[in-house]
Design an enzyme around this catalytic site. Structure first.
Site, PDB file in Angstrom:
ATOM      1  N   GLY A 135       6.127  -1.078   5.649  1.00  0.00           N
ATOM      2  CA  GLY A 135       5.163  -2.076   5.205  1.00  0.00           C
ATOM      3  C   GLY A 135       5.607  -2.885   4.004  1.00  0.00           C
ATOM      4  O   GLY A 135       4.988  -3.902   3.682  1.00  0.00           O
ATOM      5  N   SER A 136       6.665  -2.478   3.341  1.00  0.00           N
ATOM      6  CA  SER A 136       7.104  -3.141   2.111  1.00  0.00           C
ATOM      7  C   SER A 136       7.970  -4.365   2.401  1.00  0.00           C
ATOM      8  O   SER A 136       9.033  -4.236   3.012  1.00  0.00           O
ATOM      9  CB  SER A 136       7.900  -2.154   1.252  1.00  0.00           C
ATOM     10  N   PRO A 137       7.551  -5.558   1.947  1.00  0.00           N
ATOM     11  CA  PRO A 137       8.401  -6.741   2.127  1.00  0.00           C
ATOM     12  C   PRO A 137       9.788  -6.589   1.492  1.00  0.00           C
ATOM     13  O   PRO A 137      10.791  -6.948   2.133  1.00  0.00           O
ATOM     14  CB  PRO A 137       7.589  -7.861   1.468  1.00  0.00           C
TER      15      PRO A 137
END
Length: 222
Positions: A11-13
């Site tokens: 989920g982390s850009p």
């Protein structure tokens, strides 16, 4: 080369930007998903690598590095070859443009995105002020300007700046779609990035974890 291990969450850009860079360089690596809710990032073995206990964290055969922009620049500088050096150009003026775009991503775009997402994620708020969406639209306008006469954000060659920005933008479309009528250059760039052979694996299939979570908050814009 030594063993490369990337620690992160889908989920982390910033994590996804590193995944894009690793795939663009064609590097073999191990991807270890960290359970942040379970406190994996606070365990002694992780803190030894990264005392800031953040993701992404890179382990390059015992050399530890964190912050996605630093990681991506390092990877290209060390492993870029066969034309892949252009992802972070050696020419100082070209590199300066890439750096400027990266600073814009980490400061203006990043802060604008966090102002929208952090209250939803960390405080369980469900209302988003229209002013925050207007600020996001302003970022789109600037990105559209960056792309006025070039195919990519820092020129006519793909760079790590494109990876950092698409990783954030692909999540922000939950709040504001990229309207091709208002932002034609930006919309065209998004389609070019999505056609990269490794895009879906590195970002497209993983960003849905983030966007689905945001949608589950049933937020409203007021």
């Amino acid at each position: 080369m030594g063993k490369l291990t990337l620690y992160g969450i889908d989920g982390s850009p910033p994590v996804r930007s590193v995944l894009l860079t690793l795939n663009a360089l064609g590097l073999p690596f191990e991807y270890k998903v960290i359970n942040l809710f379970g406190g994996d990032h606070l365990k002694p073995e992780f803190l030894k690598m990264n005392p800031l206990h953040t993701v992404p964290t890179l382990d390059d055969d015992g050399f530890y590095l964190y912050d996605s922009h630093a990681i991506n620049a390092y990877l290209v500088a060390k492993y870029g070859k066969d034309g892949k050096e252009s992802l972070y150009p050696k020419d100082l003026q070209q590199r300066a443009i890439v750096d400027q775009r990266l600073h814009y991503d980490s400061s203006v775009f990043g802060s604008t995105a966090r102002a929208i997402t952090f209250p939803l994620i960390r405080e369980n708020q469900t209302e988003i002020a229209q002013a925050k969406i207007d600020a996001l639209s302003g970022v789109y306008e600037t990105l559209n300007l960056f792309l006025k006469s070039t195919d990519y954000l820092a020129g006519n060659n793909l760079t790590i700046a494109d990876f950092s920005v698409i990783a954030v933008l692909s999540g922000m479309v939950v709040f504001l779609e990229v309207d091709a009528r208002k932002f034609p250059n930006l919309a065209g760039w998004v389609q070019r990035i999505k056609k990269l052979p490794y895009y879906e694996e590195a970002n497209g299939s993983k960003v849905t974890q983030f966007t689905d979570f945001l949608k589950s908050k049933n937020f409203t814009i007021v």
